[in-house]
Design a protein around this motif. Structure first.
Motif, PDB file in Angstrom:
ATOM      1  N   UNK A 382     -14.008 -22.285  -1.911  1.00 49.54           N
ATOM      2  CA  UNK A 382     -15.145 -23.185  -2.104  1.00 49.54           C
ATOM      3  C   UNK A 382     -14.891 -24.136  -3.266  1.00 49.54           C
ATOM      4  N   UNK A 383     -15.250 -25.422  -3.132  1.00 50.23           N
ATOM      5  CA  UNK A 383     -15.960 -26.038  -2.004  1.00 50.23           C
ATOM      6  C   UNK A 383     -15.068 -26.310  -0.789  1.00 50.23           C
ATOM      7  N   UNK A 384     -13.748 -26.193  -0.994  1.00 49.70           N
ATOM      8  CA  UNK A 384     -12.825 -26.272   0.130  1.00 49.70           C
ATOM      9  C   UNK A 384     -11.616 -25.421  -0.227  1.00 49.70           C
ATOM     10  N   UNK A 385     -10.817 -25.024   0.762  1.00 48.38           N
ATOM     11  CA  UNK A 385      -9.676 -24.161   0.472  1.00 48.38           C
ATOM     12  C   UNK A 385      -8.742 -24.768  -0.580  1.00 48.38           C
ATOM     13  N   UNK A 386      -8.318 -23.926  -1.521  1.00 49.71           N
ATOM     14  CA  UNK A 386      -7.403 -24.354  -2.576  1.00 49.71           C
ATOM     15  C   UNK A 386      -6.051 -24.738  -1.959  1.00 49.71           C
TER      16      UNK A 386
END
Length: 617
Positions: A382-386
């Motif tokens: 979160x907020x998006x894949x690392x």
């Protein structure tokens, strides 16, 4: 398979030739000898280490004799409230008593007290003041510092100060309990236990500490709710075993709560050694006449593959209890357990689950976590894949294939939940194919939780577009392989950050997608989660900004009703919510309307509705 249960009475001790126990384990749950039940695991670990240990399940807390029926143990008393926090076990989101306790014989309520860990520990300490009393389990672990109790609706001090326990085991506890037992067997004092990782204790002074992080004090938080958000943030920043500092909080009775750094993640060999122990996988026969223990039925033929979670949902405390670094068992250990399972007389060929907190997390999120820990200032998904995320599912796929190939196994299901954003992060998308072909029992449960962007942000969940992307991929894959399978999404109402407008947005989404959830989860603030800190303080602990929260029971009921707007019993609440939200366009006979506007509903202007509006303002 060894079918011998651990002792539960004096007669069992005599059969083993024991005159005195080393440890007495008091449990708020009925005794189920299965690796999904914490008391069984801890006691089997002690047994394997050579200690004489017995389980005292659900004693009568009003009777000292009930605690003494196996005599005074030699080294100490261990206390666990059960697999669930006892207050969550007893009460609903509406603070009403539950009708069933799946962890008690025959689902009977009233077999344990409220705040079971605290009550049992106080009783044991009163009986044997010279004996170390050590508390652990999810209830103790997440109540170790000052915490908000939703059911009492107030801030409570640390369970350590209230219970009088000598030590608290944080997290899963297998490493700590062996170390504690060895120290006590060697004649160590209570203070000698204060240096064990993954434990907490109460102290009158901090003179022996050199470096620590101090949380806002209990009294300070009582005077300023916002400080609970600061306290949570500091705990979150120091939960990692690689870099986490000692945490200190001044609590009640002029005592400090001192939490040592977390225990290190278990190696594969250590995980195997725990799950290879001789569990009978049964409830104790003393419960047969009452119909057994319902909680076992859900997991009896399930396999724990991993523990820990880097998903870090705000409303969940698993990452605080089990850690963010995934620990997994070897294929050999899991296959051994599955083979033993196939020999059980009531096994029908179906393995119900192979997973953990999140089934498709079979290895750390990235390689560096096992060297330096999980990132302090960012999350993995979160907020998006690392960019550093390792979303490879190949190990899990191999494991599932090996299990499917075992003689006697007809089907292997995955029911403990998957993270679909993690699945989509893998380029190959091979796991989706295997999942749909072999591991769905007609319906796959997933947890988008909500669709409103602002609400999802406070939940720590991916956006609506990620959910819709997975729905599309799932449907396409099932069409491709010629299967008719469905998704069952779970949603939460009244979560911090969810306004009435957000709840209406979710209702419209359910209408547009043809979903009608038969079960919905009204948010319950449980101790130890970020969402609970938001609910109590009104502050997002990660940003320091204010968060909208719903406390009024009537407004919580409106949000919940909107998720099930088609239920006739909810119609009046839905209309009230739509009027209050300024969305009367959704009342009527049009194709986009949520409810019809009959004469009774149009004229309905109750005092409670008007009062509700004033309260909302």
């Amino acid at each position: 398979m060894n079918q011998t249960f651990l002792p539960v009475c004096k007669e069992d001790m005599e059969e083993r030739g024991w005159e005195q126990l080393d440890f007495l384990f008091i449990s708020g749950d009925a005794y189920v000898d299965h690796p999904s039940f914490a008391p069984a695991v801890i006691c089997r670990v002690l047994e394997a280490a050579g200690y004489k240990v017995a389980i005292l399940p659900q004693p009568d807390w009003n009777s000292p004799q009930s605690f003494q029926r196996m005599g005074k143990p030699r080294l100490g008393v261990l206390v666990c409230g059960g697999n669930l926090d006892s207050m969550l076990c007893h009460y609903t989101a509406a603070r009403k008593p539950r009708k069933e306790d799946k962890y008690s014989p025959g689902k009977e309520m009233g077999k344990r007290p409220d705040h079971a860990t605290l009550v049992y520990a106080k009783a044991a300490k009163k009986l044997w003041p010279d004996l170390p009393v050590i508390i652990g389990g999810i209830e103790a672990s997440l109540r170790r510092f000052a915490h908000y109790d939703y059911w009492e609706d107030k801030l409570l001090p640390s369970i350590l100060t209230e219970s009088g326990a000598d030590l608290l085991v944080c997290g899963m506890g297998e490493t700590q309990i062996r170390e504690i037992a060895d120290y006590l067997a060697g004649g160590a004092s209570g203070e000698d236990l204060h240096y064990i990782r993954g434990t907490a204790y109460a102290a009158e002074t901090l003179d022996n500490l050199e470096e620590y992080v101090e949380l806002p004090a209990y009294d300070a938080i009582r005077n300023d709710k916002r400080l609970l958000a600061d306290a949570y943030r500091l705990q979150h920043e120091n939960v990692d075993p690689f870099y986490g500092k000692i945490l200190v909080q001044k609590n009640s009775h002029n005592l400090y709560i001192v939490q040592n750094p977390a225990a290190m993640p278990l190696t594969e060999e250590e995980m195997d050694s725990i799950y290879d122990l001789p569990y009978t996988r049964q409830w104790h026969p003393m419960y047969d006449k009452e119909g057994g223990i319902a909680a076992l039925e859900e997991v009896k033929f399930s396999i724990v593959s991993c523990r820990g979670c880097f998903g870090s949902c705000s409303f969940c405390a698993i990452h605080a209890h089990q850690g963010r670094i995934i620990q997994a068992r070897s294929h050999a250990s899991i296959l051994k357990e599955a083979k033993e399972m196939t020999q059980m007389p009531d096994f029908k060929g179906y393995i119900n689950d192979v997973g953990g907190p999140t089934a498709n997390f079979r290895h750390p999120a990235c390689k560096k976590q096992l060297k330096v820990g999980a990132c302090k200032d960012r999350q993995c998904l979160f907020p998006k894949p690392c960019p550093a995320l390792d979303a490879d599912h190949s190990d899990y796929i191999r494991l599932l294939r090996e299990l499917r190939a075992l003689p006697g196994v007809k089907k292997v299901f995955i029911r403990s939940g998957i993270r679909y954003d993690y699945l989509l992060a893998e380029n190959k998308q091979q796991f989706l194919d295997e999942l749909c072909r072999y591991h769905v029992s007609g319906q796959l449960k997933i947890a988008p939780e909500h669709v409103a962007e602002s609400t999802l942000k406070h939940m720590g969940k991916p956006g609506k577009e990620v959910y819709l992307k997975f729905v599309k991929a799932f449907m396409q894959k099932n069409k491709e392989i010629g299967k008719e399978q469905y998704l069952v999404p779970y949603f939460i109402s009244s979560h911090p950050g969810c306004t009435l407008a957000n709840a209406i947005e979710l209702a419209e989404f359910l209408r547009d997608t043809g979903r009608y959830p038969e079960q919905v989860q009204d948010f319950i603030p449980t101790p130890g989660s970020a969402s609970t800190a938001m609910y109590y303080s009104g502050i997002d602990p990660f940003t320091g900004k204010k968060v909208f929260t719903v406390h009024n029971p009537h407004h919580k009921a409106m949000q919940r009703a909107l998720m099930q707007y088609r239920n006739p019993r909810n119609r009046a609440l839905v209309i009230e919510a739509l009027k209050e939200g300024g969305r009367t366009d959704l009342i009527g006979d049009g194709p986009r309307c949520l409810v019809r506007a009959d004469s009774f509903q149009i004229s309905r202007k109750t005092k409670s509705g008007n009062r509700s509006k004033r309260n909302h303002k």
